[in-house]
Enzyme design. Structure first.
Site, PDB file in Angstrom:
ATOM      1  N   THR A 102     -40.128 -28.008  62.010  1.00  0.00           N
ATOM      2  CA  THR A 102     -39.942 -29.385  61.536  1.00  0.00           C
ATOM      3  C   THR A 102     -40.933 -29.718  60.427  1.00  0.00           C
ATOM      4  OG1 THR A 102     -39.147 -30.026  63.714  1.00  0.00           O
ATOM      5  CG2 THR A 102     -39.925 -31.801  62.285  1.00  0.00           C
ATOM      6  N   ALA A 162     -42.399 -20.192  65.377  1.00  0.00           N
ATOM      7  CA  ALA A 162     -42.742 -19.082  66.285  1.00  0.00           C
ATOM      8  C   ALA A 162     -41.915 -19.045  67.563  1.00  0.00           C
ATOM      9  CB  ALA A 162     -44.232 -19.156  66.640  1.00  0.00           C
ATOM     10  N   CYS A 169     -24.102 -37.378  75.154  1.00  0.00           N
ATOM     11  CA  CYS A 169     -23.488 -38.485  75.896  1.00  0.00           C
ATOM     12  C   CYS A 169     -24.493 -39.620  76.065  1.00  0.00           C
ATOM     13  CB  CYS A 169     -23.145 -37.969  77.284  1.00  0.00           C
ATOM     14  SG  CYS A 169     -21.490 -38.320  77.765  1.00  0.00           S
TER      15      CYS A 169
HETATM   16  N1  PLP Z   1     -34.653 -25.913  61.974  1.00  0.00           N
HETATM   17  C1  PLP Z   1     -33.788 -25.286  62.788  1.00  0.00           C
HETATM   18  C2  PLP Z   1     -32.593 -24.590  62.201  1.00  0.00           C
HETATM   19  C3  PLP Z   1     -33.996 -25.266  64.172  1.00  0.00           C
HETATM   20  O1  PLP Z   1     -33.133 -24.641  64.986  1.00  0.00           O
HETATM   21  C4  PLP Z   1     -35.149 -25.927  64.686  1.00  0.00           C
HETATM   22  C5  PLP Z   1     -35.407 -25.981  66.132  1.00  0.00           C
HETATM   23  O2  PLP Z   1     -34.520 -25.895  66.950  1.00  0.00           O
HETATM   24  C6  PLP Z   1     -36.017 -26.560  63.780  1.00  0.00           C
HETATM   25  C7  PLP Z   1     -35.742 -26.532  62.436  1.00  0.00           C
HETATM   26  C8  PLP Z   1     -37.243 -27.269  64.267  1.00  0.00           C
HETATM   27  O3  PLP Z   1     -38.237 -26.343  64.619  1.00  0.00           O
HETATM   28  P1  PLP Z   1     -39.498 -26.771  65.518  1.00  0.00           P
HETATM   29  O4  PLP Z   1     -38.960 -27.076  66.870  1.00  0.00           O
HETATM   30  O5  PLP Z   1     -40.413 -25.595  65.482  1.00  0.00           O
HETATM   31  O6  PLP Z   1     -40.104 -27.970  64.880  1.00  0.00           O
END
Ligand code: PLP
Length: 345
Positions: free
Chosen positions: A37, A164, A288
């Site tokens: 993120t 990670a 939901c």
């Molecule tokens: N981008 C994608 C494609 C993801 O699947 C995820 C997590 O599921 C994220 C970003 C976010 O990663 P994080 O949970 O390490 O912040």
């Protein structure tokens, strides 16, 4: 400068080298973050804010919310964003980007593999189109790194996000690959860590764990891929034998082990809960609340017919799963859905 600080400094250096080696980058192009993120937020906001003009960001309508919400945030500040539509097979084609990209585009960001349906995007071709139009190219490779071969130089991407915990490393740590010379603002202001681009004391234990996990995953990519594809085959074969009317979402190459399955006229949410009671953990393609069931933006973007869409579950197999386990999953689905299907016929 004191001696006992040398050990963590060395560990950090070694982890950076290992991670860079796994994706074909140089160590100084790896920037540690708190996860996918943060890496995504940094790529979108950092390149929008570093542009001289308010350049356009081009992304896809079926990105992870880490990208979509970052895009909504810069839109609020007056930066234009364009959302490319995936085709019904779950692919952002080169033609699609070619048709929509504008000369004022600052950054193109398309995910390497979709997290709900697992489809792998033509990243090399998309990066080439972005560069030809004077734009930077970022890919959210959170679902891909450690699962398929990823080489930033072969793909010619400027930025790449990874996390990670998606390759069996610790939670709360990730990285952003930034090609040397990429014009981007620092994400966290403060101290001098990460070349002054991402201040804050480094999460040494997490970073070392991430490097070890990535090295192991990359060494075993082909073995794990073959095992996961075999498990996928067994699961789908069983479901076919049982005569279910279902779809596997997305066509073409998938991330190994990611199966988005939509059962006609089933209730994905109910299926999830019943499977949970049987010891099987899956996700669904809809969320939901007490008043309505909302379909995910991914299933909506690929125009999945509603009679299938509401019956969607996502099975994410890992390399430690066994043949017996996937047979068990198929049998559980049969126990849950078959009586209902029989009633209907
Ligand atoms: N981008 C994608 C494609 C993801 O699947 C995820 C997590 O599921 C994220 C970003 C976010 O990663 P994080 O949970 O390490 O912040």
């Amino acid at each position: 400068m004191y001696s006992f600080a040398r050990r963590p400094k060395e560990a950090l250096k070694e982890a950076r080298e290992i991670i860079a080696g796994c994706i074909g980058a140089s160590p100084e192009e790896i920037y540690f973050t708190s996860g996918g993120t943060e890496s995504d937020n940094w790529a979108i906001k950092g390149t929008a804010f570093s542009g001289r003009e308010r350049g356009r960001t081009v992304t896809s309508a079926f990105e992870h919310h880490a990208i979509l919400s970052s895009c909504r945030a810069i839109e609020k500040l007056g930066y234009p964003v364009l959302y490319l539509p995936p085709d019904d097979d779950g692919i952002i084609s080169a033609d699609c980007l070619e048709n929509f990209i504008t000369k004022d585009t600052r950054t193109v960001s398309v995910m390497y593999a979709n997290n709900e349906i697992g489809t792998i995007q033509p990243i090399g071709k998309l990066a080439e189109i972005a560069h030809r139009n004077g734009a930077l190219f970022h890919t959210d490779a959170v679902q891909a790194v450690g699962h398929v071969e990823v080489d930033v130089k072969k793909l010619s991407v400027d930025m790449l996000s990874a996390s990670a915990h998606k390759f069996n490393g610790p939670k709360g740590v990730g990285f952003l690959y930034l090609r040397k010379g990429t014009d981007i603002c620092p994400y966290v202001d403060g101290g001098a860590q990460e070349g002054k681009y991402r201040a804050s004391t480094e999460n040494i234990a997490g970073i070392v764990g991430m490097a070890v996990a990535l090295k192991r995953s990359c060494e075993e990519i082909e073995v794990r891929k073959a095992h996961l594809q075999h498990l996928e085959y067994i699961l789908l074969d069983r479901l076919n034998q049982y005569g279910f009317d279902y779809r596997r979402n997305g066509k073409g190459e998938h991330i190994p082990g990611n199966l988005s399955l939509s059962f006609k006229n089933a209730d994905g949410e109910a299926l999830l809960h019943r499977l949970d009671l049987m010891g099987v953990s899956v996700s669904t393609g809809s969320a939901c609340n007490s008043k309505s069931t909302e379909l995910s933006h991914v299933l909506t973007a690929i125009h999945l017919p509603l009679e299938y869409a509401y019956g969607t579950i996502r099975v994410s197999l890992g390399y430690e799963n066994t043949e017996e386990e996937v047979v068990y999953i198929a049998d559980c689905i049969r126990k849950i859905l078959a009586p209902k299907l029989m009633k209907r016929s």
